[in-house]
Structures are given as structure tokens and as C-alpha cells.
Write an enzyme that holds these catalytic residues in place. Structure first.
Site, PDB file in Angstrom:
ATOM      1  N   CYS A 132       3.242 -23.566 -17.747  1.00  0.00           N
ATOM      2  CA  CYS A 132       3.317 -24.177 -16.892  1.00  0.00           C
ATOM      3  C   CYS A 132       3.629 -23.840 -15.239  1.00  0.00           C
ATOM      4  O   CYS A 132       5.516 -24.017 -15.507  1.00  0.00           O
ATOM      5  CB  CYS A 132       3.300 -25.706 -17.098  1.00  0.00           C
ATOM      6  SG  CYS A 132       2.885 -26.618 -16.079  1.00  0.00           S
ATOM      7  N   CYS A 140       5.029 -27.028 -13.636  1.00  0.00           N
ATOM      8  CA  CYS A 140       6.535 -27.680 -14.471  1.00  0.00           C
ATOM      9  C   CYS A 140       7.245 -27.024 -14.288  1.00  0.00           C
ATOM     10  O   CYS A 140       8.839 -26.832 -14.012  1.00  0.00           O
ATOM     11  CB  CYS A 140       5.522 -27.200 -16.057  1.00  0.00           C
ATOM     12  SG  CYS A 140       4.339 -28.120 -16.251  1.00  0.00           S
ATOM     13  N   ASP A 141       7.287 -25.425 -14.391  1.00  0.00           N
ATOM     14  CA  ASP A 141       8.857 -24.888 -14.885  1.00  0.00           C
ATOM     15  C   ASP A 141       9.344 -24.270 -13.492  1.00  0.00           C
ATOM     16  O   ASP A 141      10.293 -23.083 -13.916  1.00  0.00           O
ATOM     17  CB  ASP A 141       8.855 -24.364 -16.353  1.00  0.00           C
ATOM     18  CG  ASP A 141       8.116 -25.057 -17.390  1.00  0.00           C
ATOM     19  OD1 ASP A 141       8.709 -26.008 -17.158  1.00  0.00           O
ATOM     20  OD2 ASP A 141       8.424 -24.827 -18.500  1.00  0.00           O
TER      21      ASP A 141
END
Ligand SMILES: Cc1cc2nc3c(=O)[nH]c(=O)nc-3n(C[C@H](O)[C@H](O)[C@H](O)COP(=O)(O)OP(=O)(O)OC[C@H]3O[C@@H](n4cnc5c(N)ncnc54)[C@H](O)[C@@H]3O)c2cc1C
Length: 326
Positions: A137, A140-141
Site C-alpha cells: 500500500c 499507507c507507507d
């Protein structure tokens, strides 16, 4: 065998299911959440979460989900550790489900929040380095790899979108694809090829993710699909972007879903085609797939479910009154 009866049966205990439970419990609906094999959902397998609103410091995914569960229980949710293996939707409300334990569940409304799992390559080092350089992701990261060298693996829309997104953080993004052309939409390909920050690497598959001395990702071992020649590529972060699998097998033939298996809902709502059945979170959302959006649609499902029940109860009262008058 026990039969658990509730006004709202929620399948899945990620951010979507628990948010629906918090709203439903506070509305006096005494919801039941059947947790499934991954209590707390996908965030329990990650570490740092920096984009869930309300926390100035970096928080841990498992901790966040523990808090959500405690909050849901505190306001009156019953959490049950079981996995639903069958549902009966065709008969309308009340909806029936069967658990792996043999227990039966009956809910006046049904909220489906079974999520979606990222697809992984299944090669050595991938799972071991999850959260230590390997991710599924970028939204997300990606932020954790500011100014670093990152690779994206895949050739569809997800991979190209992830690569483009990562150029917000890194000037050195490599897209590794096993073929010599992309499957993604033309417009995305145009954007990718126009970016000076992205280098495509064709005809290569990842054979292994390898850690450095610090225990974090250092490089990937690749194999050429044409020549079988081996090579390595250095990377601080690797994003596996080969798609997601929504957990919807249970609903196949019972609820409409798209080609990817995502449940279809009325646009802008969590309403499925069956009155009283709602879907929220990643199971109906292949676009955003974030904890906060899952929580948001969970809230929407609970509010719409409450309205559905109020209408149902009103109709039942009217019918009883009419019957008594006959
Ligand atoms: C490694 C990783 C890192 C991430 N980092 C972030 C981040 O930093 N920020 C962010 O916003 N998002 C992040 N995400 C995405 C986020 O986790 C998801 O968008 C979110 O968890 C989706 O919530 P959900 O409730 O829809 O589903 P999920 O979290 O997938 O939960 C699904 C639930 O359904 C249950 N279930 C499934 N089948 C059944 C069944 N048959 N019976 C009963 N229960 C069932 C499971 O046990 C689980 O509890 C990350 C995801 C991953 C994988």
C-alpha cells in the site's frame, strides 16, 4: 449449537465493521460483530499508522484496532470469535448466517465488512520483510520512503497508480513488470511514461526479497522471463501491487459483485441490491482502501441500517393495526 439474535449482524471486525458497531450500539441496536479469522482486520498486520486522524504521534495498527474494539464493546457491542461460512439473504429480513462453530446468527439487518486482502507474490523474504521495506500500500507507507529508492511490482492499474503516487515522495521509482507492456489504462500509461522519476523494468519477476544487515529490505533478486538471466536491484521500499482479493466468496450468487469480486452498492451509499443488507469498507471499495474510508462507510452503513429498521418497524406496526381492525 447456539442461535444469536440481534437487530444488526455485522460480519467482519476491521475499521468498517467496528465503526458500524459503535454507531449501531449507541443507537441501541445491540449489534453483534462476528470477527472472522483476522480480528481487527488488516491493520493488525502493520506497524506504523500515520494517517488515521486524531493522533499527532505515530500509532501502531494493532493498538488502533484494540482501541476500536474496546470502544465498540464499551458502548454495547457483542464481539463473537467465529467465522461465517454461509448466509441466507434471499428470504429478506431477518437474515440468517451460520458460523464455523456451528452457531447460527439472525439479524434484522446485515452489515458486510469482510474487507479485502492484498495479493502477494509468495516469494521468500516477502512476508518476513513486511513492514520492514515490503508493503502492499503506497498510500499507507509511501511517506516512510521519502527521498529513498523504491520499486513497484505489477503492471495493471494498481501498479501504475502506486508508482505515480510514489513520485510524490521519491525521485527514484522503478516499476518491475513480468511482461514487456502494461495492462493498465492508456491514460495512466501516458502519465507513467511521461514521468522522469519512474523507470520501467520489463520481463522480470521477483525471485526473492533480501534484507541488509539492519534487518530491513536491501535488494530484490530478479529473473528475466525471456532469458532466465538473474539480476539484483537495490531498494529501500518495495510495493507489491498485483491486486486485491475481496472476501466475498460467501456472497457469490447471492449479491451482485463486479468482475473483481467487490460487492456492488448503490453509488454514494452502502446499500446493496437487497434491502436491509449493507456493505462497507474495502469489500465494496477498490478505489480508496484506507482505514478512515472504511470507518466512514461503516458509519454510513449503521445510519442507513437504523433508517431501514425504523421503516420496517413502522410498516410492521401499520400491518398489525390493519390486521386488528379487520
Ligand atoms: C500492511 C497494510 C498496511 C496498511 N496501512 C494502512 C495505513 O497506514 N493507513 C490506512 O488508512 N490504511 C492502511 N491499510 C489499509 C487498511 O488496513 C484497510 O483499508 C482497512 O483495514 C479496511 O478495513 P475493513 O474493515 O474494510 O476490512 P479489513 O480490515 O480487511 O477487515 C475485514 C474483517 O473481516 C473479517 N472477515 C472476513 N471474512 C469473514 C467471515 N467469513 N466471517 C467473519 N469475519 C470475516 C476479517 O476477520 C476482518 O476482521 C493497510 C493495509 C495493509 C494490508
Amino acid at each position: 449449537m447456539t442461535t444469536h439474535t440481534t437487530r444488526m449482524l455485522i460480519i467482519g471486525s476491521g475499521p468498517a465493521g467496528l465503526s458500524a458497531a459503535i454507531y449501531a450500539a449507541r443507537a441501541g441496536m445491540e449489534p453483534i460483530v462476528v470477527q472472522g479469522l483476522q480480528p481487527g482486520g488488516q491493520l493488525t498486520i502493520t506497524t506504523d499508522v500515520e494517517n488515521y486522524p486524531g493522533f499527532a504521534d505515530v500509532i501502531q495498527g494493532p493498538w488502533l484496532m484494540e482501541q476500536m474494539q474496546k470502544q465498540a464493546e464499551h458502548v454495547g457491542t457483542r464481539m463473537i470469535w467465529d467465522t461465517i461460512t454461509d448466509v441466507d439473504i434471499a428470504g429478506g429480513s431477518p437474515f440468517r448466517a451460520t458460523g464455523d462453530s456451528g452457531d447460527a446468527y439472525v439479524g434484522d439487518v446485515l452489515v458486510i465488512s469482510t474487507g479485502a486482502q492484498a495479493k502477494w507474490l509468495g516469494v521468500p523474504g516477502e512476508q518476513e520483510l513486511g513492514g520492514k521495506g515490503v508493503s502492499a500500500c503506497a498510500t499507507c507507507d509511501g511517506f516512510f520512503y521519502r527521498g529513498k529508492k523504491v520499486v513497484v511490482i505489477g503492471g495493471g492499474n494498481t501498479a501504475v497508480e502506486e508508482a505515480l503516487y510514489l513520485t510524490n515522495h521519491s525521485d527514484d521509482v522503478t516499476l518491475i513488470h513480468r511482461r514487456d507492456e502494461l495492462r493498465s489504462e492508456k491514460i495512466l500509461q501516458d502519465r507513467l511514461f511521461a514521468s522522469e522519476k519512474i523507470t520501467p523494468v520489463w520481463n522480470k519477476v521477483v525471485e526473492r526479497f533480501v534484507a541488509g544487515e539492519d534487518g530491513k529490505l536491501d535488494h530484490l533478486e530478479l529473473v528475466d522471463t525471456q532469458t532466465q538471466e538473474k539480476s539484483t536491484i537495490r531498494a529501500d521500499g518495495a510495493f507489491v501491487a498485483i491486486g486485491h482479493a475481496p472476501a466475498t466468496e460467501l456472497f457469490r450468487g447471492k449479491l451482485p459483485m463486479d468482475d473483481g469480486g467487490y460487492l456492488l452498492v448503490e453509488p454514494g451509499t452502502p446499500k446493496t441490491s437487497v434491502p436491509g443488507v449493507f456493505a462497507c469498507g474495502d469489500v465494496m471499495d477498490h478505489t480508496y482502501r484506507q482505514a478512515v474510508t472504511a470507518a466512514g462507510t461503516g458509519c454510513m452503513a449503521a445510519l442507513d441500517a437504523e433508517r431501514f429498521l425504523a421503516t420496517l418497524e413502522f410498516a410492521e406496526r401499520e400491518a398489525r393495526t390493519a390486521e386488528a381492525a379487520e
